[in-house]
Design an enzyme around this catalytic site. Structure first.
Site, mmCIF file in Angstrom:
data_model
loop_
_atom_site.group_PDB
_atom_site.id
_atom_site.type_symbol
_atom_site.label_atom_id
_atom_site.label_comp_id
_atom_site.label_asym_id
_atom_site.label_seq_id
_atom_site.Cartn_x
_atom_site.Cartn_y
_atom_site.Cartn_z
ATOM 1 N NE ARG A 1 -13.271 -5.218 2.711
ATOM 2 C CZ ARG A 1 -13.459 -6.040 3.751
ATOM 3 N NH1 ARG A 1 -14.457 -5.825 4.594
ATOM 4 N NH2 ARG A 1 -12.634 -7.054 3.972
ATOM 5 C CG HIS B 1 -14.494 -2.633 9.300
ATOM 6 N ND1 HIS B 1 -13.875 -2.384 8.095
ATOM 7 C CD2 HIS B 1 -14.759 -3.964 9.298
ATOM 8 C CE1 HIS B 1 -13.782 -3.507 7.404
ATOM 9 N NE2 HIS B 1 -14.307 -4.486 8.114
HETATM 10 P P1 NAP Z 1 -18.502 -15.152 0.239
HETATM 11 O O1 NAP Z 1 -18.786 -16.398 0.985
HETATM 12 O O2 NAP Z 1 -17.387 -15.119 -0.735
HETATM 13 O O3 NAP Z 1 -19.867 -14.742 -0.500
HETATM 14 C C1 NAP Z 1 -19.921 -13.754 -1.487
HETATM 15 C C2 NAP Z 1 -21.315 -13.752 -2.119
HETATM 16 O O4 NAP Z 1 -21.380 -12.658 -3.036
HETATM 17 C C3 NAP Z 1 -21.604 -15.023 -2.912
HETATM 18 O O5 NAP Z 1 -22.952 -15.380 -2.775
HETATM 19 C C4 NAP Z 1 -21.334 -14.582 -4.358
HETATM 20 O O6 NAP Z 1 -22.081 -15.278 -5.336
HETATM 21 C C5 NAP Z 1 -21.802 -13.139 -4.302
HETATM 22 N N1 NAP Z 1 -21.204 -12.363 -5.389
HETATM 23 C C6 NAP Z 1 -19.892 -12.112 -5.619
HETATM 24 N N2 NAP Z 1 -19.744 -11.358 -6.717
HETATM 25 C C7 NAP Z 1 -20.980 -11.138 -7.187
HETATM 26 C C8 NAP Z 1 -21.481 -10.425 -8.307
HETATM 27 N N3 NAP Z 1 -20.680 -9.795 -9.170
HETATM 28 N N4 NAP Z 1 -22.818 -10.406 -8.502
HETATM 29 C C9 NAP Z 1 -23.645 -11.066 -7.648
HETATM 30 N N5 NAP Z 1 -23.240 -11.749 -6.570
HETATM 31 C C10 NAP Z 1 -21.910 -11.782 -6.341
HETATM 32 O O7 NAP Z 1 -18.244 -13.940 1.254
HETATM 33 P P2 NAP Z 1 -18.676 -13.824 2.780
HETATM 34 O O8 NAP Z 1 -17.805 -14.621 3.653
HETATM 35 O O9 NAP Z 1 -20.142 -14.012 2.863
HETATM 36 O O10 NAP Z 1 -18.306 -12.281 3.043
HETATM 37 C C11 NAP Z 1 -18.846 -11.238 2.249
HETATM 38 C C12 NAP Z 1 -18.081 -9.955 2.478
HETATM 39 O O11 NAP Z 1 -18.399 -9.407 3.753
HETATM 40 C C13 NAP Z 1 -16.561 -10.074 2.527
HETATM 41 O O12 NAP Z 1 -16.001 -10.132 1.225
HETATM 42 C C14 NAP Z 1 -16.142 -8.822 3.263
HETATM 43 O O13 NAP Z 1 -15.911 -7.770 2.363
HETATM 44 C C15 NAP Z 1 -17.370 -8.483 4.102
HETATM 45 N N6 NAP Z 1 -17.093 -8.615 5.546
HETATM 46 C C16 NAP Z 1 -17.222 -7.507 6.326
HETATM 47 C C17 NAP Z 1 -16.990 -7.614 7.681
HETATM 48 C C18 NAP Z 1 -17.179 -6.425 8.578
HETATM 49 O O14 NAP Z 1 -16.861 -6.487 9.769
HETATM 50 N N7 NAP Z 1 -17.732 -5.338 8.097
HETATM 51 C C19 NAP Z 1 -16.627 -8.835 8.259
HETATM 52 C C20 NAP Z 1 -16.521 -9.947 7.431
HETATM 53 C C21 NAP Z 1 -16.760 -9.826 6.067
HETATM 54 P P3 NAP Z 1 -21.863 -16.874 -5.564
HETATM 55 O O15 NAP Z 1 -22.442 -17.526 -4.322
HETATM 56 O O16 NAP Z 1 -22.648 -17.152 -6.771
HETATM 57 O O17 NAP Z 1 -20.384 -17.079 -5.698
HETATM 58 C C1 GLV Z 2 -13.534 -7.985 7.661
HETATM 59 O O1 GLV Z 2 -13.863 -6.948 7.178
HETATM 60 C C2 GLV Z 2 -13.359 -9.193 6.920
HETATM 61 O O2 GLV Z 2 -13.326 -9.148 5.695
HETATM 62 O O3 GLV Z 2 -13.246 -10.260 7.574
#
Ligand code: NAP
Ligand code: GLV
Length: 313
Positions: free
Chosen positions: A228, A276
């Site tokens: 983000r 994005h």
């Molecule tokens: P997720 O499964 O919720 O994983 C989040 C990770 O971040 C987990 O390992 C979590 O730790 C860690 N985390 C959260 N808060 C933290 C903190 N304060 N300190 C240290 N580690 C922390 O999320 P995801 O599905 O992988 O997606 C991640 C992000 O990618 C999304 O939230 C979104 O913003 C972004 N995204 C972007 C796009 C794009 O097109 N640009 C597309 C999809 C997603 P724990 O494992 O210990 O809980």
């Molecule tokens: C895209 O940014 C998502 O959070 O899936």
């Protein structure tokens, strides 16, 4: 069962058609302003507050993305927006991990093999061989070891570079050196050459890509922000690029999207911008996952991907 759909930028007819195939028993409708009729489930992306008003019967809100920051931001600013009994459910992978792997691998290879610099040399008409980055010290650090970050970290180990991963709770990922919690943040950052951000946007992670973080990385490090725009302090990146502490950055997400035409990133050499697109929501995969979860909930079975509202992801 009654299901609302809202995604301003999607072809709603196509989504509803495919949802009907997976959930033939459902009474599906696209939400329109003024629609207050009962509903059991809502499938939404960036829905207006009004959609959620007076819906005590709503069992779940399915967010059409991995990140739930936008919906939680509305709830934070106007508590009570989300119906009290509804679970908030994010997409789990649905084809996004593969896309993130492709994007991150491309960025790491591009910087490791200095293709970005060869692009510049070609534009200048210069035939010049650059000294390759030593692989053994081209350490990649992945911020966030969730659904997406774990897959990215695991895949990057195949390039033969040292890979580190950082999360809130302790994790084990084959071939990846892992760090957890605030106490290990500096050790994670120390000497990292490519920092890839895949954290969720929460009050705890906002602005994490800042001057202090950059100073801990190897001199001439690379930044790849895929999560983000709110994670990045834009001014700190501009200064770090100016000083050479950060050699180049690949940015897929921004504070304001589309990135305003007068934003300095557009005119900063060595900033690569994409709109994005690092991992897009795929209709087929998302519909199959949501339909499976709806059916499981109707059977009274547990489902994955339920957001912890206090934790913020
Ligand atoms: P997720 O499964 O919720 O994983 C989040 C990770 O971040 C987990 O390992 C979590 O730790 C860690 N985390 C959260 N808060 C933290 C903190 N304060 N300190 C240290 N580690 C922390 O999320 P995801 O599905 O992988 O997606 C991640 C992000 O990618 C999304 O939230 C979104 O913003 C972004 N995204 C972007 C796009 C794009 O097109 N640009 C597309 C999809 C997603 P724990 O494992 O210990 O809980
Ligand atoms: C895209 O940014 C998502 O959070 O899936």
């Amino acid at each position: 069962m009654k299901i609302l759909f809202y995604e301003q930028h999607a072809d709603a007819a196509l989504w509803m058609h495919d949802l009907a195939r997976e959930l033939p028993e459902a009474d599906l409708r696209e939400w329109q302003p003024g629609d207050t009729a009962p509903a059991d489930y809502a499938i939404v992306w960036r829905a207006p507050r009004e959609l959620f008003a007076n819906r005590p019967d709503l069992k779940a809100v399915f967010n059409l993305g991995a990140g739930v920051d936008a919906i939680l931001d509305v709830e934070r600013k106007e508590p009570g927006t989300l119906p009290p009994n509804a679970k908030l459910v994010r997409l789990e992978d649905t084809g996004m991990a593969q896309q993130m792997v492709e994007y991150a691998t491309h960025a790491v290879l591009r910087y490791m093999r200095r293709f970005d610099e060869y692009d510049t040399l070609q534009r200048e008409g210069r035939w010049e061989k650059l000294k390759a980055h030593p692989r053994a010290s081209f350490t990649v650090g992945v911020l966030g070891l969730g659904v997406l970050g774990t897959e990215v970290a695991r895949t990057l180990t195949a390039l033969g570079v040292p890979v580190r991963g950082y999360s809130r709770s302790e994790k084990q990922v084959d071939g990846v050196t892992t760090y957890a919690g605030d106490a290990q943040f500096d050790a994670f950052l120390d000497g990292v050459k490519v920092l890839i951000n895949l954290l969720p946007h929460t009050p705890n992670t906002e602005g994490v890509l800042n001057r202090r973080t950059f100073a801990k990385l190897a001199h001439g490090a690379y930044l790849v922000n895929l999560a983000r725009g709110a994670h990045l302090v834009d001014e700190d990146l501009l200064q770090a690029l100016e000083s050479g502490q950060i050699a180049a950055a690949t940015l897929d997400v921004f504070h304001t999207e589309p990135l305003p035409a007068d934003h300095p990133f557009w005119r900063t050499p060595r900033v690569t911008i994409t709109p994005h697109i690092s991992a897009e929501t795929l209709r087929e995969e998302s519909i199959v996952q949501i339909a499976q979860k709806v059916k499981a909930m109707e059977r009274g079975e547990p489902i994955g991907g339920i957001v912890d509202l206090k934790r913020g992801y």
